[in-house]
Design a protein around this motif. Sequence first.
Motif, PDB file in Angstrom:
ATOM      1  N   UNK A  48       0.420  10.360   7.623  1.00 21.44           N
ATOM      2  CA  UNK A  48       1.601  10.467   8.489  1.00 21.44           C
ATOM      3  C   UNK A  48       2.603   9.362   8.179  1.00 21.44           C
ATOM      4  N   UNK A  49       2.108   8.152   7.953  1.00 22.74           N
ATOM      5  CA  UNK A  49       2.999   7.044   7.609  1.00 22.74           C
ATOM      6  C   UNK A  49       3.721   7.346   6.294  1.00 22.74           C
ATOM      7  N   UNK A  50       2.985   7.845   5.310  1.00 20.37           N
ATOM      8  CA  UNK A  50       3.597   8.196   4.023  1.00 20.37           C
ATOM      9  C   UNK A  50       4.702   9.221   4.219  1.00 20.37           C
ATOM     10  N   UNK A  51       4.430  10.223   5.041  1.00 15.33           N
ATOM     11  CA  UNK A  51       5.435  11.256   5.313  1.00 15.33           C
ATOM     12  C   UNK A  51       6.654  10.654   6.006  1.00 15.33           C
ATOM     13  N   UNK A  52       6.426   9.820   6.994  1.00 18.47           N
ATOM     14  CA  UNK A  52       7.527   9.226   7.751  1.00 18.47           C
ATOM     15  C   UNK A  52       8.383   8.294   6.897  1.00 18.47           C
ATOM     16  N   UNK A  53       7.727   7.575   5.972  1.00 14.17           N
ATOM     17  CA  UNK A  53       8.458   6.625   5.137  1.00 14.17           C
ATOM     18  C   UNK A  53       8.959   7.237   3.832  1.00 14.17           C
ATOM     19  N   UNK A  54       8.530   8.468   3.542  1.00 17.64           N
ATOM     20  CA  UNK A  54       8.939   9.105   2.294  1.00 17.64           C
ATOM     21  C   UNK A  54       8.310   8.451   1.075  1.00 17.64           C
ATOM     22  N   UNK A  55       7.081   7.981   1.231  1.00 15.91           N
ATOM     23  CA  UNK A  55       6.370   7.313   0.143  1.00 15.91           C
ATOM     24  C   UNK A  55       5.154   8.136  -0.264  1.00 15.91           C
ATOM     25  N   UNK A  56       4.654   7.885  -1.465  1.00 15.11           N
ATOM     26  CA  UNK A  56       3.460   8.543  -1.973  1.00 15.11           C
ATOM     27  C   UNK A  56       2.226   7.942  -1.283  1.00 15.11           C
ATOM     28  N   UNK A  57       1.362   8.800  -0.771  1.00 20.47           N
ATOM     29  CA  UNK A  57       0.185   8.339  -0.032  1.00 20.47           C
ATOM     30  C   UNK A  57      -0.752   7.514  -0.910  1.00 20.47           C
ATOM     31  N   UNK A  58      -0.976   7.921  -2.139  1.00 20.40           N
ATOM     32  CA  UNK A  58      -1.858   7.164  -3.031  1.00 20.40           C
ATOM     33  C   UNK A  58      -1.298   5.772  -3.307  1.00 20.40           C
ATOM     34  N   UNK A  59       0.015   5.691  -3.502  1.00 18.03           N
ATOM     35  CA  UNK A  59       0.655   4.396  -3.731  1.00 18.03           C
ATOM     36  C   UNK A  59       0.507   3.516  -2.500  1.00 18.03           C
ATOM     37  N   UNK A  60       0.670   4.105  -1.308  1.00 16.21           N
ATOM     38  CA  UNK A  60       0.498   3.322  -0.079  1.00 16.21           C
ATOM     39  C   UNK A  60      -0.927   2.813   0.057  1.00 16.21           C
ATOM     40  N   UNK A  61      -1.913   3.602  -0.380  1.00 12.70           N
ATOM     41  CA  UNK A  61      -3.304   3.132  -0.386  1.00 12.70           C
ATOM     42  C   UNK A  61      -3.422   1.859  -1.227  1.00 12.70           C
ATOM     43  N   UNK A  62      -2.791   1.872  -2.393  1.00 19.53           N
ATOM     44  CA  UNK A  62      -2.825   0.699  -3.260  1.00 19.53           C
ATOM     45  C   UNK A  62      -2.165  -0.501  -2.585  1.00 19.53           C
ATOM     46  N   UNK A  63      -1.021  -0.274  -1.984  1.00 16.25           N
ATOM     47  CA  UNK A  63      -0.296  -1.350  -1.306  1.00 16.25           C
ATOM     48  C   UNK A  63      -1.110  -1.890  -0.131  1.00 16.25           C
ATOM     49  N   UNK A  64      -1.703  -0.996   0.645  1.00  9.51           N
ATOM     50  CA  UNK A  64      -2.441  -1.396   1.845  1.00  9.51           C
ATOM     51  C   UNK A  64      -3.799  -2.019   1.528  1.00  9.51           C
ATOM     52  N   UNK A  65      -4.235  -1.939   0.291  1.00 13.05           N
ATOM     53  CA  UNK A  65      -5.568  -2.436  -0.059  1.00 13.05           C
ATOM     54  C   UNK A  65      -5.729  -3.929   0.195  1.00 13.05           C
ATOM     55  N   UNK A  66      -4.640  -4.661   0.248  1.00 14.58           N
ATOM     56  CA  UNK A  66      -4.744  -6.093   0.505  1.00 14.58           C
ATOM     57  C   UNK A  66      -4.637  -6.444   1.998  1.00 14.58           C
ATOM     58  N   UNK A  67      -4.429  -5.450   2.828  1.00 16.60           N
ATOM     59  CA  UNK A  67      -4.294  -5.698   4.264  1.00 16.60           C
ATOM     60  C   UNK A  67      -5.667  -5.877   4.916  1.00 16.60           C
TER      61      UNK A  67
END
Length: 97
Positions: free
Chosen positions: A29-48
């Motif tokens: 849902x976040x990916x959809x709302x932000x217009x970002x690729x979900x897999x890329x967001x997984x990579x970005x969020x991996x350090x959270x």
Amino acid sequence: MDASGVSGLGPSGVTTHVNKVHHVTTIARVAEQLGEDEDWLHDVASEMEIEDGVIWVYGVGEDGVLAFTDFGIESLIELIKMYKEDPTLLKRYDQQQ
């Protein structure tokens, strides 16, 4: 920590905290709302970390879904900005794993 998040001593004499999170938003849902690729967001969020507002949600028969509190979405947006300003940061992170 402010006292608003502490409910006092529990029955065992240990300080307990009140969780004020009443909802989370899945990464899809976040990916959809932000217009970002979900897999890329997984990579970005991996350090959270959980302190950053990210959690895993598990259901029956599911592997788990990455989800964010409102604070977590704000934290993720800041990471997105950082990685878009310097995409090589994510590549360096991937090589370290």
